[in-house]
Every structure is written in C-alpha cells, then in structure tokens.
Design an enzyme around this catalytic site. Structure first.
Site, PDB file in Angstrom:
ATOM      1  N   ASP A 104      -6.371   7.910   3.564  1.00  0.00           N
ATOM      2  CA  ASP A 104      -5.608   7.524   2.387  1.00  0.00           C
ATOM      3  C   ASP A 104      -6.388   6.402   1.705  1.00  0.00           C
ATOM      4  O   ASP A 104      -6.830   5.463   2.364  1.00  0.00           O
ATOM      5  CB  ASP A 104      -4.215   7.033   2.812  1.00  0.00           C
ATOM      6  CG  ASP A 104      -3.391   6.622   1.618  1.00  0.00           C
ATOM      7  OD1 ASP A 104      -3.287   7.406   0.676  1.00  0.00           O
ATOM      8  OD2 ASP A 104      -2.860   5.497   1.629  1.00  0.00           O
ATOM      9  N   THR A 112      -5.588   3.957  -0.676  1.00  0.00           N
ATOM     10  CA  THR A 112      -4.983   2.632  -0.752  1.00  0.00           C
ATOM     11  C   THR A 112      -4.717   2.090   0.647  1.00  0.00           C
ATOM     12  O   THR A 112      -4.050   2.719   1.458  1.00  0.00           O
ATOM     13  CB  THR A 112      -3.671   2.679  -1.547  1.00  0.00           C
ATOM     14  OG1 THR A 112      -3.928   3.290  -2.809  1.00  0.00           O
ATOM     15  CG2 THR A 112      -3.113   1.291  -1.745  1.00  0.00           C
ATOM     16  N   ASP A 159      -1.078   3.926   5.571  1.00  0.00           N
ATOM     17  CA  ASP A 159      -0.223   2.759   5.775  1.00  0.00           C
ATOM     18  C   ASP A 159       1.078   2.855   4.999  1.00  0.00           C
ATOM     19  O   ASP A 159       1.970   2.037   5.176  1.00  0.00           O
ATOM     20  CB  ASP A 159      -0.955   1.466   5.402  1.00  0.00           C
ATOM     21  CG  ASP A 159      -1.327   1.429   3.921  1.00  0.00           C
ATOM     22  OD1 ASP A 159      -1.176   2.462   3.239  1.00  0.00           O
ATOM     23  OD2 ASP A 159      -1.774   0.367   3.450  1.00  0.00           O
TER      24      ASP A 159
END
Length: 798
Positions: free
Chosen positions: A316, A318, A554
């Site tokens: 991911d 970000t 996250d």
C-alpha cells in the site's frame, strides 16, 4: 466552530433500547462497583505460551519418553558413560525451554507496545484504557480503523459505518444508528460514534477468536508439518528394527545380559532424531528474539517462515512507500472561485471531521477554521466512496454542501480539471478536488452535478528507506505490486521515483473475472483507485496463479486483503483492525524492517533443511545397521557411549552452529523431499560402509576380547563418513565453517590419543592394518556419497 451531530436524528426505528449509561460515561464509583462484581473484560489475550506450556511442550514429547525409558534402563545396567545420551537430552531440553522463554518475554513486551487502547468516557472525560480495563456499560468512542473489542449497542453515530465481514462474510459496511448492535471483532471503516458495552470478557462474541488468533504457535507451517511427517516415517522404521534388535541381542546371541541390554539400547537411541524438533524450536525462538530487537512483533511464529517463502509483495503506497504526513503545496481555484472563500471552506471541512486522515490533516494545518461557520451534517471519508463531505451554515443564513475527494471520481469524463489533475499526478503529486454539491448530503448520488471549485495539491513525503527496500526485493526475485486507493498515475510517479518501474493501471478498468484479473496483475506493477474489496480480489487472483503473497498496509481499507494474504504485515501506527489481523506488526513503522524478517525466515528454513539432513542420515544408518545386525545374527557393534560421542561431534555441536548461521538462500518448497533425497543415500552409504568394516574386523580380530577392537574400527569408519556428510552440508565454506569441521575432527583425534578418554569411551585402535582398512573404506564411502548426491541432484531435482 460548533459541531452538531445529525446522526442521532436519522435512521430506522431502534431495534434495541440504548442502555442507560449517560453521555458523560461511567463515574469512578460505577467502574469500581463493576470491577468488584467481576464485570470486567478479563479475556486473557496472550501473545505467547505460558511457562508451564513451554515446559510441557519441550519435556513431554514422544521421543523424550522413549529415550527417558532407555536412559533409566542404562543407568541400572551399564556404566555412566553409556548413559551420557540422557544427560545430553536434559541439556538440550533445558536449552529449548530457556530460548522459548526468552522468546515469550520478547513477544509479551512487544505485544504491550502494540496493544490497542480503546478510548472510553469516564466522569465526562475521554481516556485511553487497556482492553482488559473495560467494564460493563462503559461508553466507548470509535473512529475509522478502530476495532470493536467488546459487544455493545450504538449510543451515538456520526456517519458510523462498521465492517462485519470478518464475522459474517458480508463485504459491504453496515451503517449503524443509535440502538443498533455492534459486535466484537468488527471494525469501523468510516465515521465515528460511541457504543455502550453490553457483553465483556468471555461473553463477547469474538473473545475466543481473538484469544486464539493472538496465541504464540509453532504449527501450520511447511517446516513444522514436514518435520512431523518425517518423524512419523521414522517411528514406523524404528519399531520393527528395534524389535529385531532386541530379539537378536537378548535371545539369538547368548550374551551377558547387561552387555546385551547396553548394545540393544545403543542400537535404538540413535534412531531417534530427538534434537531435530528441539533445534527447530530454538531456531524459531531465536528468530523472534532477533526480530524483537528490531521492533518487529511476530504474532504467529510461522510468519517468519512464510515471509521467507513469498514471491510477491503487495504494497500500500500511503504509510508504506510514503510517510503518513503530507503538505499542501498549492491551491488552484477553478471556474472563477474566490480563493479566500475557498480557504474558508477548506478550514471548515477540516474542522468538521474529528478523526482526520493524513490528507485532511494537511489541509487543517494549512487553512484555519472560520468561527462563523457551523457544521450541520457531515459525511466521513470512505475508501469505497473516495470522498467526504459536509453541510455548513455560513453565519449569514446561507447553507452550503461541499465535497472533498478524488477528482476522477467526483468529475465527469472530459472535464477540463481532469487534464490538469493528470499533469499534476504525473509529477507524483496527490490532488484533491473541492466541489460544491447541489444535492443533499444524504442523497445516494450526492456527487452528481457537483461544481468544481478548487484543486488542492498535496505532496507526499517519501520514506527515505523505501527505495533500498524495493531494491532488496528485486534482487531476491520478489515481485512488488503497489496497490493503492489513490490515482494510478500519481502512484506510478511515486513508484518510479523509488526505482520501481512498470505500467500503472486504473483498477476501475480491471476485469472482474479472476483469471483475467490475474493476467492483468502479472503484466502491470502499479494499480490505483483500488477499492478494499478489489484489494482482496487481487490477492486471491495472485494466489490462484500459485504465488505466495505478502500484503502490507496500515489503513482500515487494507484489512480484508491482509487477512486473505499468505502473510499480512501491518505498521505499528496503523489502525487497530490491521494490527489485529496481521501476522507481523512493524512497531517502528519502518517498511525497511521487512528485509530483516525475510532474511530471518530464510536463515531458519535454509539452516533447518541443512541440519535435518544431518539428523536423518544418522537415523537411516542406525535403522540399517540394526537390520543388518539382525540379518547377520551378530552382536551390535556399538555401545551408547560410542554413538553419543559420534552424534555430539558430527551432529549435535555442528548443527547448533549451522542452524543459527547467516543464510540468504531463497526458501524453496518440498521440505520433506529435499531432506529425504539426501538423507536416504547418505544413511545407506554410511550404514553399509560401517557394517563392511565391522565384518572385516570380525575376521581380523578374534577371541573373547575382540569385540572392543571390532567396535573401534567400525566407529572410525562411521565417524569419517559422518564427518564427510558434515563437510558436504557445511558448503559453501567460510572460515568459521572450515574451523568448525576441523575442530570436530581434532576433538575425535584427541579422544583417540588420550588414554583416559580411550578408556572412558571404550575406543582403542589395535594394530595398523585394520585402522587403515577402516580409513580406506571411509574414503570409498565418501567418494560414493559425492557421486550419489550429484546423481540425486540431476535425477530428482526439486
């Protein structure tokens, strides 16, 4: 600016009465009363086995029981030197317990660091408490990414959406209104609110699931399963060989009873590869400790092994490739919008969300709130929608509704602002669109017809270590796939800055059918505008092609994919939901820790494969020698002390060092086949060569006291061939590996040279002819080993 909660006034008829807990929460007296009544969330969530379980698992094993009985027999009938194997087992078991206890303490201390701390209202104030301190009727606040830790009833809702897919399998988030039930094990994907705890402790819906999911475990890995399979085969081989040996030594050969018992036990003990299980546990435990020092919490031990086996890692953007924070670099008004007015709108939007994400936090930092504006209704950001919104009273009697989100979602194709957005995305910048809505916020098509007012340009902070980490994976032939909810062009530009080249694809154009999606995933590297459900589907598509997939993330939008991936990796600062389902949590929030986890897993797998061959060669030649002794109706050549010495020098000590050595070899599948294809020919060569030496020695040495000389010659051959097996296993050589092999050889020479040790181990080479014959047979056996193993590599490639 004041914020009016509109969520409590909408929705269907409440199915459950809202509990009587006041909006200020429980008082200290209320909490104390419930603690006294035992109404506490006392589920013992453990990250590791208890000390009693560790001792039980290491002591009470099938092979320890076999060896324990044989040890007691030997203590009764033979000199202490024939019982040394029992003391070795005690020492090994003690080492295993100590190492696993150290691993337990490391896990427990890290688990405390990464533990979720829900926010509750008590005496009118919001405070963080540990999950074990929650009590019945507590008012618990929730926001995006929070995991629901106990069952309850919704008391407040501000666009609260909860994903219950981990419990019900239903992928769509459920909008919660006051009075709706909330279940432990679910998590918030959008909005906020509060709920009253109605079931705590073991009564909560997911209490047992949560306890089991976080338990320290050594199961469900190819390594552990493979060793169990091998031990099952070993047991089958041991039983007939041991029975035949007992009959031969006690009945057929009319020996002295004590000597017959000693030689029978000497034949049975080396069949047991007892140290293999222990060494695997120790290697895993030391791996946990090493990773713990790097702030990496391994919630399930096989994750160390699993990450070493991956060939595809889904990232991911970000929080993984970029740091969480962003900065507003530019504001571009559109359609003649007044920049001062746009700044006011952005300031009000920032204030309207009590739990802003990174993008909105950057806007809050750049544009202060206007005191005159009041938020009347808000629509929290959702990764499925790709936008958030709010309706404001502007202080002059006017109301306006605004949306903030992805330009390519809010705008129609062909809009001029999209071309400008594309140019900015190509520079790796993130762009949000501020649009004025013409529909009410609760309209299902609120974005339809919205007028673009401004582009907000954000710059993401690249992680300084991300490029090196991606380079490491590339060097290890691990394919990296960037899967993000952001614009594909923007994500592709960020990936390119980090050296990750490949085409970027808008996930909205991906095929739905799994086979076609897998084809698309193989061709491209970067995927943007991916929905949470798509992330999950993409992981499944990759797995359908035989890939072993790791997923990092996250955010709450990563939970479903993390759960389905072979290995889920969460950042320590990530949402509680991601930490709950991930097998590995990077508490230092550094993606650069992943190579350490991969390296640790490869060290464990590669080294255990090496040392397993050592242990099983011994098992094979022990079983073969027992069968040959039964067929030839002769005394078993060895006493336990001989095989204890050989096992210590050629297996025990070297295996300990080899199991903990650095090893960067990529983990390969088929553990059992890889080990057995070397162990069987190696054991057969060692067993046959040793028995040939023994038979020749029986002709060379005759008389009532000839057996010790015969045994010494056979021991010399077996030691030399076992040393050659060790020398092969130790390749490729480094200085310390050469020193290790040489030290073991010198130790054996020392035993042969010192009279006291000769007597202790009943070893004395007689004459010159037979010892050199034993050496010559060992040389032939070593050459046969080299040829056989090369032939096996060609004939039975893994």
């Amino acid at each position: 600016m004041t914020h009016i909660d509109a969520g409590a006034e909408v929705g269907p008829v409440q199915p459950v009465p809202v509990p009587s807990t006041p909006a200020t929460g429980l008082t200290a007296a209320d909490v104390a009363e419930r603690v006294a009544r035992g109404q506490v969330n006392d589920v013992p969530v453990r990250s590791s086995r208890s000390l009693a379980e560790i001792v039980r698992a290491n002591v009470f094993t099938r092979f320890n029981a076999i060896i324990g009985v044989l040890w007691l027999v030997m203590l009764a009938v033979a000199p202490i030197q024939d019982s040394l194997f029992g003391f070795v087992i005690l020492a090994n078991t003690g080492i295993g317990i100590i190492q696993e206890w150290r691993a337990k303490k490391t896990l427990d201390s890290l688990a405390v660091i990464g533990e979720a701390r829900p926010t509750v209202r008590r005496d009118g104030a919001a405070v963080e408490v540990s999950t074990s301190e929650l009590v019945l009727d507590d008012l618990i606040e929730t926001g995006p990414g929070d995991k629901i830790v106990v069952d309850g009833v919704c008391a407040e809702s501000d666009g609260l959406e909860i994903d219950e897919s981990l419990l019900t399998g239903e992928a769509d988030p459920v909008v919660k209104h006051p009075g709706d039930r909330v279940m432990s094990g679910s998590f918030v994907v959008a909005g906020g609110g509060a709920f009253v705890a109605t079931k705590v402790g073991r009564e909560a819906y997911a209490a047992q699931l949560a306890e089991e999911a976080s338990r320290f475990t050594l199961v469900h890995s190819e390594l552990r399963t493979g060793i169990s399979t091998i031990l099952k085969y070993v047991t089958w081989m041991m039983v007939p060989a041991a029975i035949g040996l007992v009959i031969t030594q006690l009945v057929v050969k009319d020996n002295n009873l004590k000597d017959a018992v000693a030689r029978t036990v000497g034949g049975i003990v080396p069949m047991v590869p007892e140290g293999l299980v222990l060494l695997t546990s120790v290697a895993f435990a030391i791996g946990v400790i090493r990773l713990g020092r790097k702030q990496c919490l391994v919630q399930e031990l096989p994750a160390i092994e699993g990450l070493a086996r991956i060939d595809t890692v889904c990232l991911d953007k970000t929080g993984t490739l970029t740091e969480g924070g962003m900065d507003v670099t530019e504001l571009r008004p559109l359609g003649g919008s007044d920049e001062t007015y746009v700044r006011k709108v952005l300031g009000a939007l920032g204030e309207s969300d009590p739990r802003p994400n990174a993008s909105l936090q950057a806007i809050i930092d750049a544009y202060p709130d206007s005191e005159e504006w009041r938020c009347v209704e808000s629509l929290p950001f959702s990764s499925a929608r790709k936008y958030s919104g709010a309706t404001f009273s502007e202080g002059d009697g006017e109301n306006s509704t605004w949306l903030l989100g992805a330009p390519d979602v809010l705008l129609t194709d062909g809009d001029p602002a999209l071309a400008e957005t594309e140019r900015l995305n190509e520079q790796g910048l993130r762009v949000l669109l501020l649009a004025r809505a013409v529909r009410d916020l609760d309209d299902a098509d609120v974005a339809k017809g919205a007028h673009a007012s401004a582009l907000v340009v954000l710059e993401q902070r690249l992680r300084p270590d991300a490029a090196d980490t991606l380079r490491y994976f590339a060097d290890q032939n691990v394919h990296a796939k960037v899967i993000s909810g952001d614009n594909a062009v923007s994500v592709g530009a960020v990936a390119a800055k980090l050296g990750l080249n490949g085409s970027a694809v808008d996930a909205r154009r991906l095929p739905v059918e799994r086979t076609e999606m897998a084809d698309a995933l193989d061709k491209a590297t970067v995927f943007g505008r991916v929905t949470p459900q798509q992330k999950r589907d993409m992981v499944g598509a990759l797995q359908s092609r035989g890939h072993t997939v790791a997923m990092t993330g996250d955010g709450v939008n990563d939970v479903l994919a993390l759960k389905d991936a072979d290995i889920g990796v969460s950042m320590g600062s990530g949402s509680e939901a991601t930490r709950a389902v991930a097998q590995i949590v990077l508490l230092n929030n550094s993606f650069a820790t992943l190579p350490s986890v991969v390296a640790e897993g490869r060290r464990v797998i590669g080294n255990i494969t090496r040392v397993a061959t050592l242990f099983l060669v011994k098992t094979v030649y022990s079983v073969l020698l027992a069968l040959l002794v039964v067929c030839w109706q002769v005394e078993y050549p060895f006493l336990p002390r001989h095989l204890t010495l050989l096992s210590t020098l050629t297996i025990g000590v070297p295996a300990f060092f080899l199991a903990l050595a650095p090893n960067t070899e990529r983990a390969r599948p088929h553990f059992v086949r890889r080990v057995m294809r070397y162990s069987i020919p190696g054991g057969v060569v060692a067993g046959v060569a040793t028995f040939v030496t023994y038979l020749i020695a029986r002709h060379q040495y005759t008389g009532p006291d000839a057996l010790p000389a015969q045994t010494s010659a056979a021991t010399l051959t077996l030691f030399l061939i076992s040393m050659w097996v060790l020398a092969i296993i130790a390749r490729p050589y480094t200085w310390w590996r050469v020193a290790l092999v040489a030290a073991m050889g010198l130790a054996f020479l020392f035993v042969l040279a010192v009279p006291a040790l000769q007597s202790f181990f009943a070893l004395k080479l007689v004459g010159v002819t037979m010892p050199w014959t034993a050496v010559g047979i060992a040389v032939i056996g070593a050459a046969a080993l080299e040829l056989l193993w090369k032939w096996v590599d060609r004939r039975f490639p893994v």
